[in-house]
Design an enzyme around this catalytic site. Structure first.
Site, PDB file in Angstrom:
ATOM      1  N   GLU A  93     -23.703  26.061   0.449  1.00  0.00           N
ATOM      2  CA  GLU A  93     -24.844  25.251   0.022  1.00  0.00           C
ATOM      3  C   GLU A  93     -26.051  25.491   0.916  1.00  0.00           C
ATOM      4  O   GLU A  93     -27.192  25.559   0.436  1.00  0.00           O
ATOM      5  CB  GLU A  93     -24.457  23.775   0.035  1.00  0.00           C
ATOM      6  N   ASP A 120      -7.861  32.057   7.463  1.00  0.00           N
ATOM      7  CA  ASP A 120      -7.652  31.515   6.129  1.00  0.00           C
ATOM      8  C   ASP A 120      -8.801  31.856   5.195  1.00  0.00           C
ATOM      9  O   ASP A 120      -8.677  31.786   3.989  1.00  0.00           O
ATOM     10  CB  ASP A 120      -7.474  29.993   6.199  1.00  0.00           C
ATOM     11  N   LYS A 121      -9.921  32.225   5.754  1.00  0.00           N
ATOM     12  CA  LYS A 121     -11.079  32.611   4.945  1.00  0.00           C
ATOM     13  C   LYS A 121     -12.027  33.403   5.836  1.00  0.00           C
ATOM     14  O   LYS A 121     -11.851  33.491   7.047  1.00  0.00           O
ATOM     15  CB  LYS A 121     -11.789  31.372   4.383  1.00  0.00           C
ATOM     16  N   THR A 122     -13.052  33.965   5.212  1.00  0.00           N
ATOM     17  CA  THR A 122     -13.977  34.795   5.987  1.00  0.00           C
ATOM     18  C   THR A 122     -14.820  33.970   6.943  1.00  0.00           C
ATOM     19  O   THR A 122     -15.405  34.509   7.867  1.00  0.00           O
ATOM     20  CB  THR A 122     -14.899  35.571   5.040  1.00  0.00           C
TER      21      THR A 122
END
Length: 637
Positions: free
Chosen positions: A599, A493-495
């Site tokens: 972050e 779904d994402k890296t």
């Protein structure tokens, strides 16, 4: 205001609640160790600043010069509270109906679990079998394999008298051997699940009983019990947070066992429950019935007849989470055992099958179809032949339509003859037994033995031994050995799924100028020293020499903007610094933990460029800027 301590001669020292303590970093810097604000004066919000509104001087970022001048007066930066989650906002808009709600009486488990409620206990069960269900359920799962059904049919055919099979029992032995080996393997795997369940259910937690926190096994915890946790402990059930070691009710948890995220999440206790000692806490929690949604929670709490207080996702901690960076926390159990969200989202122990086994099932089905066709042709031709020689069947050998010997001669002379139709069926069965070698049972036996051998050698392989955890390789599902290391699809779904959620700071842009030349730069974490102890960030970042010089010695608007940028990176986040000991007692590592790897990368970069986050609490932030420390207070207006 922290909860009062229970008194009594039988109170053990572990049952006492320790005082709130500041970050362990501050013990190396007494000059900045200041008392935390009381819960009545300080509200728990995350520090943030608006760096884009020059019309509001009270919300602009403190510059580098203000850090040098503001030695006696702390800078104050504020923003409106964002602690109300979506579920809390939804809870304020609609009320739970009584028939759709669960009523939990705080610190009154007998009343909460009295009929007709009868909530489940806190024990869990992940095993598949019991002593009574093992044989039927295991056989049912094994016969999902097409090959086993085929060999079972052959074993049954061996006991048909008309087929004249000499060794009937011999046809059953191969199938019985395969079923036995697989049953022993499945029994061993399920025994390990039973052992794991037993260890999990017999873990202990501190539960309030007669005004004192006493050890209690997890499986004995009931809905309504008040449970106390200390740092790094795992939550035994789903709980509503009522008190923490932080004066403003903040607690940090790690949800890696729920959603795979290793970053810290923040949870809050209501100030109305924080002000009451746990032994004096009384009231009723009205919450939704158990469901699988781990990101939603709708409830209200009524304390001693006062106005109902809404609760949401930020006020509940789920089973399986770990308490982090918080000395202690107290909660009320609302869901236990099979009603907890982690158990509701568990599909149980699955029956895993490898791709090779799935492919074999397809091949066996194809061979079985070919076998049926071949045997049908043989039986059809046999029927045609018997129809053409119907008058000669009485004297043709192996048929013996008529028998004139012995007692049969005084009867009608018919002997072992069931008609042409039945003889065609018997011919079909005989053909199946004769052509059974088309699907060899030896192949299935060999695969099961090879899987057991593979598991043994993988467990004993020293190259797969982890020295850090002193743990060996574990083969928990022998059915999928051949799939080890084989990847057909990758869904992401994402890296972060591929990068292990590790981000790296590469460059920055200040007033249109790109600072991305790291060649010649140093890989630095900007270590600081306090009372002879060196504090260094755990992750170093390669810096741009020009940007580092601009931040340290630069003058003018561009230098001021650059300092404001990295000050914002160090403060406007949810990162919590945690100190880790090293082999050298004069040096310690500072790890930044937070909700987002982005972050973390930005805060590590700010530390490398001289803006180091030293401490964060719900009331203030301490930042070290090139050796100068300043505490920024967070107030809500």
């Amino acid at each position: 205001q922290r909860p009062q301590q229970a008194t009594g001669t039988d109170m053990d020292p572990h049952a006492r609640l320790p005082d709130p303590v500041p970050s362990p970093i501050l013990k190396h810097s007494p000059s900045i160790s200041r008392s935390l604000r009381s819960a009545a004066d300080t509200s728990s919000v995350t520090f943030a600043a608006d760096f884009r509104s020059p019309s509001k001087p009270e919300s602009t970022s403190p510059s580098f010069d203000s850090f040098r001048t503001a030695r006696s007066r702390p800078s104050s930066v504020s923003r409106s509270s964002t602690r109300r989650s979506a579920s809390e906002r939804a809870g304020s808009q609609r009320d739970l109906r009584d028939e759709d709600a669960r009523f939990v009486y705080i610190n009154d488990a007998p009343r909460t679990n009295a009929p007709p409620a009868m909530f489940p206990d806190n024990s869990i069960r992940t095993s598949k079998y019991s002593v009574l269900t093992f044989i039927p359920r295991n056989l049912y799962e094994q016969f999902h394999r097409v090959a086993y059904i085929y060999f079972l049919i052959l074993a049954v055919l061996n006991f048909v008298p008309q087929l004249l099979v000499l060794s009937k029992e011999a046809g059953v032995l191969p199938l019985a051997f395969v079923l036995g080996v697989t049953a022993v393997k499945d029994a061993y795997e399920d025994w390990r699940r039973h052992r794991s369940d037993k260890n999990e259910n017999n873990r202990t937690a501190s539960v309030l009983a007669d005004g004192v926190f006493r050890p209690k096994r997890w499986k004995d915890i009931q809905v309504g019990d008040v449970v106390r946790l200390v740092a790094n402990e795992t939550l035994p059930c789903d709980m509503v947070l009522v008190s923490t070691s932080d004066p403003t009710g903040v607690a940090y948890i790690q949800t890696i066992n729920l959603d795979g995220e290793s970053n810290l999440k923040t949870r809050y206790a209501k100030q109305e429950t924080m002000s009451t000692p746990p032994e004096a806490l009384a009231g009723v929690i009205k919450c939704e019935k158990p469901n699988r949604n781990i990101y939603g929670f709708l409830a209200t709490v009524d304390l001693n007849g006062r106005r109902a207080i809404s609760l949401g996702t930020s006020n509940v901690m789920l089973r399986g989470c770990e308490l982090k960076n918080t000395v202690w926390a107290i909660g009320v159990a609302v869901y236990t055992g099979r009603d907890t969200k982690v158990v509701l989202n568990s599909s149980g122990a699955p029956s895993k099958r490898s791709r090779l086994e799935t492919h074999m099932n397809r091949e066996i089905i194809a061979l079985a179809v070919a076998l049926v066709v071949l045997c049908s042709v043989v039986s059809l031709l046999a029927g045609i032949w018997m129809g053409d020689h119907v008058d000669q069947l009485g004297i043709i050998p192996f048929f013996h339509k008529y028998d004139y010997s012995g007692a049969a001669a005084h009867d009608d002379g018919r002997y072992n003859w069931y008609g042409t139709g039945a003889q065609v069926v018997f011919t079909f069965m005989s053909a199946v037994i004769q052509f059974q070698v088309m699907i060899p049972i030896g192949l299935i036996i060999s695969m099961e033995l090879i899987r057991v051998g593979q598991a043994y050698f993988m467990v004993q392989d020293n190259r797969m031994f982890d020295e850090k955890s002193q743990a060996r390789f574990q083969c928990r599902a022998l059915n999928i050995n051949e799939d080890l290391g084989q990847i057909k699809y990758v869904f992401s779904d994402k890296t972060g799924t591929l990068t292990q959620n590790r981000m790296e700071f590469r460059c920055a842009s200040v007033q249109g100028r790109d600072f991305s030349e790291t060649d010649g730069g140093e890989e630095d974490g900007h270590a600081v020293q306090a009372d002879g102890v060196v504090l260094r960030p755990k992750t170093a970042v390669t810096t741009d020499p020009k940007l580092a010089a601009l931040l340290k010695d630069g003058m003018g608007a561009k230098a001021s903007r650059a300092r404001d940028l990295f000050l914002a990176l160090a403060t406007c986040n949810t990162i919590v610094p945690i100190v880790e000991d090293t082999v050298n007692p004069a040096a310690k590592l500072v790890e930044y933990q937070g909700e987002s790897p982005d972050e973390q990368a930005l805060v590590y970069a700010a530390a490398a460029y001289g803006h180091k986050l030293v401490e964060r609490t719900s009331g203030h932030i301490v930042v070290d800027v090139f050796g100068t420390r300043q505490r920024l207070c967070c107030d809500r207006h």
